[in-house]
Write an enzyme that holds these catalytic residues in place. Structure first.
Site, short mmCIF file in Angstrom:
data_model
loop_
_atom_site.label_atom_id
_atom_site.label_comp_id
_atom_site.label_asym_id
_atom_site.label_seq_id
_atom_site.Cartn_x
_atom_site.Cartn_y
_atom_site.Cartn_z
N GLY A 214 3.27 6.11 -0.52
CA GLY A 214 1.92 6.14 0.01
C GLY A 214 1.14 4.84 -0.08
N ASP A 215 1.69 3.83 -0.76
CA ASP A 215 0.96 2.57 -0.89
C ASP A 215 1.94 1.42 -1.07
OD1 ASP A 215 -1.32 1.01 -0.89
OD2 ASP A 215 -1.79 1.35 -3.01
N PHE A 216 2.95 1.40 -0.19
CA PHE A 216 4.01 0.38 -0.29
C PHE A 216 3.48 -0.92 0.29
CE2 PHE A 216 8.40 -1.23 0.37
CZ PHE A 216 8.98 -0.81 -0.82
N ASN A 217 2.67 -1.61 -0.49
CA ASN A 217 1.96 -2.78 0.02
C ASN A 217 2.39 -4.08 -0.63
OD1 ASN A 217 0.31 -3.41 -2.33
ND2 ASN A 217 -0.98 -1.67 -1.81
N ASN A 220 2.17 -4.20 -4.37
CA ASN A 220 2.91 -3.19 -5.13
C ASN A 220 4.42 -3.37 -5.05
OD1 ASN A 220 0.66 -1.87 -6.12
ND2 ASN A 220 0.58 -0.39 -4.44
#
Length: 356
Positions: A214-217, A220
């Site tokens: 949900g937040d593979f940025n 991260n």
């Protein structure tokens, strides 16, 4: 409770006391790390090794089952060979502890975990090459494929129906559009939300379901130099946005954030897409929705950053990292249009896949 009061604000002395009492370790170095609405500390104890003390915000700490599932998922991915953080047990054998702490505005309860510190630098600080973008897409797909096998008694907590950051809930942004008042980008965001409602939402039944990080940025995902002087992915951080979603959501999120640091953002989609499809090929409905889902993730990030700054003005620099270039990229992609952007992405992905 407003976000600014739910975010923990522990002092280094409080961190030292918690680490010693819960984990039997004596910190020799404590350093604050950036975080959106939790609080993270680098901790190096005299006993050796390196850790991250993660203090969840008080709102999320009200849902220990969700934190337990996230922690289990991290361990499960690690066991399957992916570089996810793992939690260290307390002296009583627990992987997390609910602590009542006074951060200066009364005692509140925060879930505390001590996580393994992973080596590397964030993609945001690396030289982003097509090969690294390909590996990023491939890693995201591998992760989601493995998470399909995740089992836990409380797995249903990942069905976060009102979760603002889920790409299934783009319409929930509408009450927050006031934070763009006076900014010309507001009209673009409104148009994207309307197109999502008419062009994406009706086709959701054709999207394959999965558990998303949900937040593979770019902040991260950690990388290290490999033997060819390129990069390999050495860490996946922050599972706080895990939710039951769709495979295509994870891909859209990865493409969107990889654009932030790239000098020519439209070139990002092809290699990331090629890496993803080497593991999970898209179906036609997913291909047709990809552009708008990437645009929607830009909207989520930019709108909620403005909202968060209104609550945490002291954390503006970190909260607005994406927004610094995000508004420009959003406008550029919107002006190019769906057909042109998709043509670029899918042709580039096909060409890159042929080289493999």
């Amino acid at each position: 409770m407003s976000v600014n009061l739910s975010k923990p604000r522990l002092s280094h002395s409080q961190v030292s006391e918690i680490v010693k009492r819960l984990f039997g370790l004596t910190p020799s170095v404590i350093r604050s790390l950036p975080s959106y609405d939790d609080q993270n500390f680098y901790v190096a104890p005299v006993e050796g090794s390196e850790y991250v003390l993660k203090v969840m915000n008080s709102k999320d700490s009200e849902n220990p089952n969700l934190i337990e599932v996230q922690t289990h998922a991290m361990s499960f991915l690690h066991q399957q060979g992916l570089p996810a953080q793992t939690a260290m047990p307390t002296t009583t054998g627990k992987l997390m502890s609910l602590e009542e702490i006074d951060c200066g505005f009364g005692c509140q309860k925060y879930i505390v975990r001590l996580l393994a510190y992973l080596p590397g630098t964030t993609i945001a600080d690396a030289s982003v090459t097509p090969q690294l973008l390909y590996e990023t897409g491939k890693m995201a797909a591998r992760m989601d494929k493995i998470l399909q096998e995740l089992d836990h008694p409380h797995l249903s907590v990942l069905n976060r129906e009102m979760f603002l950051w889920s790409l299934a809930n783009v319409h929930l942004l509408e009450p927050y559009l006031c934070f763009l008042d006076g900014d010309p980008i507001q009209a673009v965001v409104k148009d994207i939300i309307e197109q999502y409602k008419t062009c994406v939402a009706p086709k959701r039944s054709a999207f394959r379901k999965g558990i998303n990080h949900g937040d593979f940025n770019d902040l991260n995902v950690l990388v290290q130099h490999d033997e060819t002087n390129g990069y390999r992915i050495s860490g996946i951080l922050d599972f706080g946005d895990m939710n039951s979603g769709c495979f295509i959501h994870e891909l859209a999120i990865a493409i969107m954030y990889m654009m932030i640091q790239h000098p020519n953002p439209i070139e990002v989609g092809g290699p990331v897409l090629a890496g993803w499809e080497s593991v999970i090929p898209l179906n036609q409905a997913e291909k047709d929705a990809l552009y708008l889902l990437v645009m929607c993730r830009f909207c989520q990030s930019l709108v909620m950053a403005r909202h968060a700054v209104s609550l945490q003005p002291e954390n503006e620099e970190y909260l607005m990292i994406t927004a610094k270039t995000g508004f420009r990229i959003l406008r550029q992609l919107w002006e190019l249009g769906k057909e042109e952007v998709e043509r670029t992405w899918f042709q580039s992905a096909a060409q890159y896949a042929e080289k493999k």
